[in-house]
Design a protein around this motif. Sequence first.
Motif, mmCIF file in Angstrom:
data_model
loop_
_atom_site.group_PDB
_atom_site.id
_atom_site.type_symbol
_atom_site.label_atom_id
_atom_site.label_comp_id
_atom_site.label_asym_id
_atom_site.label_seq_id
_atom_site.Cartn_x
_atom_site.Cartn_y
_atom_site.Cartn_z
ATOM 1 N N GLU A 172 0.808 -1.214 0.000
ATOM 2 C CA GLU A 172 0.000 0.000 0.000
ATOM 3 C C GLU A 172 0.844 1.269 0.000
ATOM 4 N N VAL A 175 1.863 1.990 -3.561
ATOM 5 C CA VAL A 175 0.710 2.449 -4.343
ATOM 6 C C VAL A 175 0.376 3.888 -3.993
ATOM 7 N N SER A 180 -1.348 5.292 -7.911
ATOM 8 C CA SER A 180 -2.274 4.219 -8.282
ATOM 9 C C SER A 180 -1.496 2.916 -8.351
ATOM 10 N N LEU A 181 -2.235 1.822 -8.329
ATOM 11 C CA LEU A 181 -1.586 0.520 -8.429
ATOM 12 C C LEU A 181 -0.920 0.336 -9.784
ATOM 13 N N THR A 182 -1.616 0.752 -10.835
ATOM 14 C CA THR A 182 -1.049 0.642 -12.183
ATOM 15 C C THR A 182 0.246 1.420 -12.297
ATOM 16 N N VAL A 201 -2.771 -6.774 -3.008
ATOM 17 C CA VAL A 201 -4.012 -6.036 -3.273
ATOM 18 C C VAL A 201 -4.930 -6.154 -2.067
ATOM 19 N N SER A 203 -8.422 -5.209 -2.397
ATOM 20 C CA SER A 203 -9.814 -5.210 -2.850
ATOM 21 C C SER A 203 -9.918 -5.960 -4.166
ATOM 22 N N GLU A 205 -11.287 -4.748 -6.796
ATOM 23 C CA GLU A 205 -10.958 -3.769 -7.839
ATOM 24 C C GLU A 205 -9.447 -3.731 -8.070
ATOM 25 N N GLN A 206 -8.670 -3.744 -6.989
ATOM 26 C CA GLN A 206 -7.216 -3.758 -7.144
ATOM 27 C C GLN A 206 -6.739 -5.073 -7.756
ATOM 28 N N GLU A 209 -7.093 -4.815 -11.399
ATOM 29 C CA GLU A 209 -6.087 -3.884 -11.919
ATOM 30 C C GLU A 209 -4.728 -4.572 -12.023
#
Length: 291
Positions: A172, A175, A180-182, A201, A203, A205-206, A209
């Motif tokens: 985290e 990130v 962002s993670l990307t 990750v 979530s 959503e992550q 990604e």
Amino acid sequence: MNAPAGPTAPDPTRVAADVAAALAEDLGDGDVTAALLPDAPDCAYLLCKEDAVVCGRPWFEGCHRALDPEVRIDWRVSEGDRVAAGTVLAILQGRNRALVSAERASLNFMQTLSGTATITAAHVDAVRGTGTGILDTRKTLPGLRHAQKYAVRTGGGVNHRMGLYDTVMLKENHVRAAGSLTAAIRAARAMQPTLPLIVEVESIEQLREALTEGCDRVLIDDFTPQMRREAVAIARAAPFDGRIPLEVSGGVDLAGLRAIAEDGVDFISIGGLTKHVRAIDLSLKLGPPPG
């Protein structure tokens, strides 16, 4: 990233360094108690007092050979064997002063590493047949990481990264810093294009990604059982098709291990394999073994 498969021998240089440090710590300027012995030829036997997976022979031998290069050690078991309480593991023949001077350091290694191998084997047994691998972590005893990770392999587990130098692992904080993670994944690939990349990750959503951007393994940390099963379904379905393995970490204990494995994850990492050390009860006794 494909984790190393199967146990591999420890680095002899690292073993020798561990042994030298342990003997220097214990002997100092000399063993004043062993000096009371006549320094005559003698024998001893190594006894295991509880059920265990045997591990640590190279360190045990190193301690004894450092003090008596002519010592003879006849092993009755192999490294990685499962033995019952009361098993004589080895017979030693050498000088009695050297035998007792090397006793504590040699037992410390065998007890600690057999403990790590034994608890690892229990976790491996719990997930047997599921296809899930048991990973260790960096939560090791200071100075004994190489030895403990060898013990994990001996118990049937798989090593995670050895240190902060051989694998990039995004969490985290990375990130947050990248925005962002990307962005964090792309920055890591640009800076360390040849090293394996693990992405943690938090979530679903992550997860999507990370799978979309690509990495070598995804760590799903503290997911609920429902989230975990959803994560496995997503990672195995098109367009990802199971190419990126999933690792579970956090809130894992032996009782709940198989249920996690049966959800279809590829790896489960467990800090307690090396952090919560309970030594196996061993003893080295002068004289021939009973019977």
